[in-house]
Structures are given as structure tokens and as C-alpha cells.
Scaffold this motif. Structure first.
Motif, PDB file in Angstrom:
ATOM      1  N   LYS A 273       0.971  -1.216  -0.032  1.00  0.00           N
ATOM      2  CA  LYS A 273      -0.049  -0.085  -0.339  1.00  0.00           C
ATOM      3  C   LYS A 273       0.893   1.369   0.259  1.00  0.00           C
ATOM      4  O   LYS A 273       1.805   1.392   1.066  1.00  0.00           O
ATOM      5  CB  LYS A 273      -1.147   0.417   1.195  1.00  0.00           C
ATOM      6  N   ASP A 274       0.530   2.106  -0.349  1.00  0.00           N
ATOM      7  CA  ASP A 274       0.706   3.159  -0.387  1.00  0.00           C
ATOM      8  C   ASP A 274       1.363   3.965   0.797  1.00  0.00           C
ATOM      9  O   ASP A 274       0.595   4.006   1.967  1.00  0.00           O
ATOM     10  CB  ASP A 274       0.105   4.462  -1.551  1.00  0.00           C
ATOM     11  N   TRP A 275       2.477   4.986   1.119  1.00  0.00           N
ATOM     12  CA  TRP A 275       2.951   5.149   2.471  1.00  0.00           C
ATOM     13  C   TRP A 275       3.937   6.612   1.493  1.00  0.00           C
ATOM     14  O   TRP A 275       3.914   7.305   0.382  1.00  0.00           O
ATOM     15  CB  TRP A 275       4.064   4.604   2.926  1.00  0.00           C
ATOM     16  N   GLY A 276       4.072   7.844   2.739  1.00  0.00           N
ATOM     17  CA  GLY A 276       4.493   8.776   3.151  1.00  0.00           C
ATOM     18  C   GLY A 276       5.558   9.492   3.644  1.00  0.00           C
ATOM     19  O   GLY A 276       6.115   8.304   4.571  1.00  0.00           O
ATOM     20  N   GLU A 277       6.312  10.433   3.382  1.00  0.00           N
ATOM     21  CA  GLU A 277       7.120  11.021   3.850  1.00  0.00           C
ATOM     22  C   GLU A 277       6.808  12.391   4.527  1.00  0.00           C
ATOM     23  O   GLU A 277       6.844  13.248   2.994  1.00  0.00           O
ATOM     24  CB  GLU A 277       8.423  10.587   3.213  1.00  0.00           C
ATOM     25  N   GLY A 278       6.947  12.875   5.388  1.00  0.00           N
ATOM     26  CA  GLY A 278       6.718  13.947   6.302  1.00  0.00           C
ATOM     27  C   GLY A 278       7.325  14.664   6.251  1.00  0.00           C
ATOM     28  O   GLY A 278       8.492  14.399   5.342  1.00  0.00           O
ATOM     29  N   GLU A 279       7.801  15.959   6.601  1.00  0.00           N
ATOM     30  CA  GLU A 279       9.031  16.772   7.452  1.00  0.00           C
ATOM     31  C   GLU A 279       9.258  16.576   8.943  1.00  0.00           C
ATOM     32  O   GLU A 279       9.993  17.215   9.462  1.00  0.00           O
ATOM     33  CB  GLU A 279       8.026  18.215   7.396  1.00  0.00           C
ATOM     34  N   SER A 280       9.267  15.034   9.195  1.00  0.00           N
ATOM     35  CA  SER A 280       9.334  14.875  10.438  1.00  0.00           C
ATOM     36  C   SER A 280      11.385  14.823  10.340  1.00  0.00           C
ATOM     37  O   SER A 280      12.141  14.123   9.713  1.00  0.00           O
ATOM     38  CB  SER A 280       8.678  13.739  11.231  1.00  0.00           C
ATOM     39  N   TYR A 281      11.450  15.086  11.870  1.00  0.00           N
ATOM     40  CA  TYR A 281      12.916  15.001  11.828  1.00  0.00           C
ATOM     41  C   TYR A 281      13.444  14.711  12.999  1.00  0.00           C
ATOM     42  O   TYR A 281      13.556  15.334  13.604  1.00  0.00           O
ATOM     43  CB  TYR A 281      13.201  16.172  10.936  1.00  0.00           C
ATOM     44  N   HIS A 282      14.842  14.050  12.682  1.00  0.00           N
ATOM     45  CA  HIS A 282      15.864  13.263  14.470  1.00  0.00           C
ATOM     46  C   HIS A 282      16.842  12.915  13.401  1.00  0.00           C
ATOM     47  O   HIS A 282      16.795  11.926  13.234  1.00  0.00           O
ATOM     48  CB  HIS A 282      14.863  12.340  14.840  1.00  0.00           C
ATOM     49  N   ARG A 283      18.317  12.958  14.000  1.00  0.00           N
ATOM     50  CA  ARG A 283      19.245  12.862  13.814  1.00  0.00           C
ATOM     51  C   ARG A 283      19.412  10.936  13.941  1.00  0.00           C
ATOM     52  O   ARG A 283      20.632  10.794  13.077  1.00  0.00           O
ATOM     53  CB  ARG A 283      20.497  13.289  14.737  1.00  0.00           C
ATOM     54  N   GLY A 284      18.038  10.480  15.253  1.00  0.00           N
ATOM     55  CA  GLY A 284      19.014   9.450  15.335  1.00  0.00           C
ATOM     56  C   GLY A 284      17.413   8.507  14.980  1.00  0.00           C
ATOM     57  O   GLY A 284      16.784   8.667  14.135  1.00  0.00           O
ATOM     58  N   GLY A 285      17.477   7.486  15.757  1.00  0.00           N
ATOM     59  CA  GLY A 285      16.025   6.453  15.838  1.00  0.00           C
ATOM     60  C   GLY A 285      14.949   6.500  16.022  1.00  0.00           C
ATOM     61  O   GLY A 285      13.990   5.796  15.941  1.00  0.00           O
ATOM     62  N   GLN A 286      15.702   7.344  17.258  1.00  0.00           N
ATOM     63  CA  GLN A 286      14.207   7.371  18.096  1.00  0.00           C
ATOM     64  C   GLN A 286      13.028   8.419  17.794  1.00  0.00           C
ATOM     65  O   GLN A 286      11.812   8.829  17.820  1.00  0.00           O
ATOM     66  CB  GLN A 286      14.418   8.468  19.578  1.00  0.00           C
ATOM     67  N   GLY A 287      13.581   9.222  16.237  1.00  0.00           N
ATOM     68  CA  GLY A 287      11.964   9.350  15.926  1.00  0.00           C
ATOM     69  C   GLY A 287      12.261  11.281  16.282  1.00  0.00           C
ATOM     70  O   GLY A 287      11.973  11.280  17.879  1.00  0.00           O
ATOM     71  N   ASP A 288      10.787  11.261  15.864  1.00  0.00           N
ATOM     72  CA  ASP A 288      10.716  12.886  16.125  1.00  0.00           C
ATOM     73  C   ASP A 288       8.857  12.823  16.199  1.00  0.00           C
ATOM     74  O   ASP A 288       8.050  11.450  15.646  1.00  0.00           O
ATOM     75  CB  ASP A 288      10.639  14.278  16.020  1.00  0.00           C
ATOM     76  N   ARG A 289       7.982  13.946  16.488  1.00  0.00           N
ATOM     77  CA  ARG A 289       6.842  13.721  15.962  1.00  0.00           C
ATOM     78  C   ARG A 289       5.991  14.005  14.669  1.00  0.00           C
ATOM     79  O   ARG A 289       6.899  14.446  14.126  1.00  0.00           O
ATOM     80  CB  ARG A 289       6.489  15.412  16.595  1.00  0.00           C
ATOM     81  N   ALA A 290       4.986  12.889  14.334  1.00  0.00           N
ATOM     82  CA  ALA A 290       5.155  13.034  12.947  1.00  0.00           C
ATOM     83  C   ALA A 290       4.273  13.960  12.562  1.00  0.00           C
ATOM     84  O   ALA A 290       3.455  15.154  13.126  1.00  0.00           O
ATOM     85  CB  ALA A 290       3.790  12.161  12.916  1.00  0.00           C
ATOM     86  N   THR A 291       4.563  14.467  11.391  1.00  0.00           N
ATOM     87  CA  THR A 291       4.093  15.251  10.156  1.00  0.00           C
ATOM     88  C   THR A 291       3.040  15.353   9.426  1.00  0.00           C
ATOM     89  O   THR A 291       2.941  13.991   9.396  1.00  0.00           O
ATOM     90  CB  THR A 291       4.947  16.338   9.766  1.00  0.00           C
ATOM     91  N   GLU A 292       2.141  16.125   9.200  1.00  0.00           N
ATOM     92  CA  GLU A 292       1.206  15.318   8.370  1.00  0.00           C
ATOM     93  C   GLU A 292       1.690  14.632   6.901  1.00  0.00           C
ATOM     94  O   GLU A 292       2.506  15.225   6.435  1.00  0.00           O
ATOM     95  CB  GLU A 292       0.246  17.091   7.283  1.00  0.00           C
ATOM     96  N   GLY A 293       1.430  13.470   6.594  1.00  0.00           N
ATOM     97  CA  GLY A 293       1.331  13.004   5.659  1.00  0.00           C
ATOM     98  C   GLY A 293       2.750  12.025   5.421  1.00  0.00           C
ATOM     99  O   GLY A 293       3.295  10.518   5.262  1.00  0.00           O
ATOM    100  N   ASP A 294       3.128  11.045   6.585  1.00  0.00           N
ATOM    101  CA  ASP A 294       4.593  10.584   7.513  1.00  0.00           C
ATOM    102  C   ASP A 294       3.604   9.285   7.477  1.00  0.00           C
ATOM    103  O   ASP A 294       2.778   9.243   8.211  1.00  0.00           O
ATOM    104  CB  ASP A 294       5.086  11.111   8.167  1.00  0.00           C
ATOM    105  N   ALA A 295       4.250   7.999   6.967  1.00  0.00           N
ATOM    106  CA  ALA A 295       4.135   6.978   7.214  1.00  0.00           C
ATOM    107  C   ALA A 295       4.865   6.982   8.746  1.00  0.00           C
ATOM    108  O   ALA A 295       5.713   7.288   9.471  1.00  0.00           O
ATOM    109  CB  ALA A 295       5.064   6.291   6.424  1.00  0.00           C
ATOM    110  N   THR A 296       3.844   6.081   9.771  1.00  0.00           N
ATOM    111  CA  THR A 296       4.321   6.025  11.402  1.00  0.00           C
ATOM    112  C   THR A 296       3.577   4.409  11.942  1.00  0.00           C
ATOM    113  O   THR A 296       3.789   3.500  10.227  1.00  0.00           O
ATOM    114  CB  THR A 296       3.263   6.582  12.219  1.00  0.00           C
ATOM    115  N   TRP A 297       4.273   3.310  12.247  1.00  0.00           N
ATOM    116  CA  TRP A 297       4.038   2.263  13.140  1.00  0.00           C
ATOM    117  C   TRP A 297       2.047   2.188  12.395  1.00  0.00           C
ATOM    118  O   TRP A 297       2.315   1.052  12.365  1.00  0.00           O
ATOM    119  CB  TRP A 297       4.091   2.384  14.220  1.00  0.00           C
ATOM    120  N   VAL A 298       1.827   3.217  12.671  1.00  0.00           N
ATOM    121  CA  VAL A 298       0.155   2.948  11.948  1.00  0.00           C
ATOM    122  C   VAL A 298      -0.413   3.310  10.736  1.00  0.00           C
ATOM    123  O   VAL A 298      -1.112   2.633  10.663  1.00  0.00           O
ATOM    124  CB  VAL A 298      -0.805   3.458  14.003  1.00  0.00           C
ATOM    125  N   HIS A 299      -0.085   4.184  10.610  1.00  0.00           N
ATOM    126  CA  HIS A 299      -0.595   5.056   9.577  1.00  0.00           C
ATOM    127  C   HIS A 299       0.230   5.107   8.060  1.00  0.00           C
ATOM    128  O   HIS A 299       1.508   5.007   8.716  1.00  0.00           O
ATOM    129  CB  HIS A 299      -0.628   6.548   9.826  1.00  0.00           C
TER     130      HIS A 299
END
Length: 229
Positions: free
Chosen positions: A113-139
Motif C-alpha cells: 500500500k502507498d505511504w508517505g514521507e513528511g517533514e519529521s526529523y531526528h538525527r537518530g533512531g528515536q524519531g520525532d513527532r510525526a507531521t502531516e503525510g508521514d508514514a508511522t507504525w500505525v499510519h
């Protein structure tokens, strides 16, 4: 009668000669960088992502909970590959930028299925707050469209597997990968890329790969495709 016979033979010879010397399309190769990439970061709420990070992560961290990471990569083939191309080879090259320890297998699975890349940013693997259009574990696209399965919807069949160590570049290549790329070229509406699945049982098995946002041009993810017409 002899004239007719000789004419028939001449026509046959001409036909056989023409077909035997018909030009064969030369094989060509092209290198593609991802059109998008992201990390699926295990999270019950599904509000963590890393769309713009210089790395994407695959495997298991040493966190006591929500420690799984899965990578997503997609490549746009439509603008540069002829629609009638016959794929003869496909390989993916990735560069490890961060690795706690050890060699672990990492699998490629075709995403369904299709998925997205938003504007969230983190230098490491912990990630940051998801932004509109981001793929996440749930979305698939935060915070609207959902995956049918937590952690992404992907084919059970392994497209390729490679053991990955603590640094350097690694290549995935297989007949199944070739079939995936041909499928995407023939049916662009099914081109959602690959999910990278690592060792999810061993703590500190996580690998950080250079993403398309890396500042190191030599470490960029590369999909190399060979084909003929």
C-alpha cells in the motif's frame, strides 16, 4: 516451373537472412535514488516518524519497549524507464552509517500500500513527532490513512536478504527483486517500494542506513536496473 521454384527459394533465403541479422536491443543500465524513504518506529499511538532524517533504521534497539524499527524505500521508475523495457537485473545498494554490534540478516519485502514521507526529523533512531503525510507504525499517511497491519502492509515473500555488519556498503540482488521491479514498471499503480525487515528478536540488532537526505553523496541509496527493449 523452375523459375517459380527459384523465386520461392530466393524469398525464403531473404527472409531467413533478414531475421537472422535483425538488430538486438543493447542492454542499458540506470541508477535510481529513492523518491521517498522513512522509518516505521514502533509506537502504540503511531505519532512518531523520521521522514527527513539522514538515516533510516532497521532492526531492534535496546529500549525496554517499542524498540522495533522498519525501513521504507520507494523509487519512481516512470520518468526514466521505457514502459516496454524488459528488466534483466536489479540490485539495491545501501550504506551502514550506524550499527551497535554484529551481523544480522535484513530482508526486503514488497510493500502493498502507498505511504508517505513528511517533514519529521531526528538525527537518530528515536524519531520525532510525526507531521502531516508521514508514514508511522500505525499510519500510512499521518494522521489519516491507516495500515491494515501495525508496522506496515507488505508481502510475506522475501524479495531478497543480506547479512549486514557494522559498516560499509551492502547489496541486495535476486530474481525476486527483478520480478518486483518489472511488476512496478508494468503496473505503476502497484509501485510502493520495499520494506526492510531486520532481526526483531535480538536487542541492539538495529542498523542505521544512509537515507536520501544524507549529506554524503557516496552513501546515497542506489537501485541499479539493467534492461533491454
Amino acid at each position: 516451373m523452375k523459375a517459380v521454384k527459384y523465386l520461392a527459394i530466393a524469398v525464403l533465403i531473404a527472409f531467413l537472412t533478414a531475421t537472422s541479422i535483425a538488430p538486438v536491443s543493447a542492454q542499458e543500465s540506470q541508477i535510481f535514488s529513492p523518491s521517498q524513504d522513512n522509518t516505521l518506529i514502533e509506537s502504540v499511538t503511531g505519532d512518531i516518524s523520521n521522514g527527513q532524517g539522514e538515516m533510516f533504521f532497521v532492526g531492534r534497539t535496546n529500549q525496554p519497549k517499542e524498540s522495533l524499527r522498519r525501513g521504507l524505500l520507494a523509487f519512481d521508475l516512470s520518468d526514466r524507464l521505457p514502459s516496454n523495457a524488459q528488466i534483466t537485473a536489479a540490485s539495491l545498494t545501501l550504506t551502514v552509517m550506524r550499527s551497535p554490534q554484529g551481523d544480522y540478516p535484513i530482508e526486503l519485502h514488497r510493500v502493498l500500500k502507498d505511504w508517505g514521507e513528511g517533514e519529521s526529523y531526528h538525527r537518530g533512531g528515536q524519531g520525532d513527532r510525526a507531521t502531516e503525510g508521514d508514514a508511522t507504525w500505525v499510519h500510512r499517511f499521518y494522521d489519516g490513512s491507516l495500515w491494515s497491519n501495525l508496522g506496515g502492509d507488505f508481502c510475506d515473500r522475501v524479495s531478497a536478504v543480506q547479512r549486514v555488519g557494522d559498516g560499509g556498503s551492502y547489496r541486495w540482488e535476486s530474481p525476486e527483486m527483478l520480478a518486483d521491479v518489472q511488476r512496478w514498471l508494468d503496473s505503476p499503480e502497484e509501485n510502493f517500494g520495499w520494506l526492510l525487515l531486520g532481526d526483531e528478536t535480538t536487542a541492539r540488532s538495529v542498523k542505521g542506513f544512509a537515507s536520501r537526505e544524507t549529506g554524503d553523496a557516496l552513501a546515497l541509496p542506489q537501485l541499479t536496473i539493467s534492461y533491454h527493449l
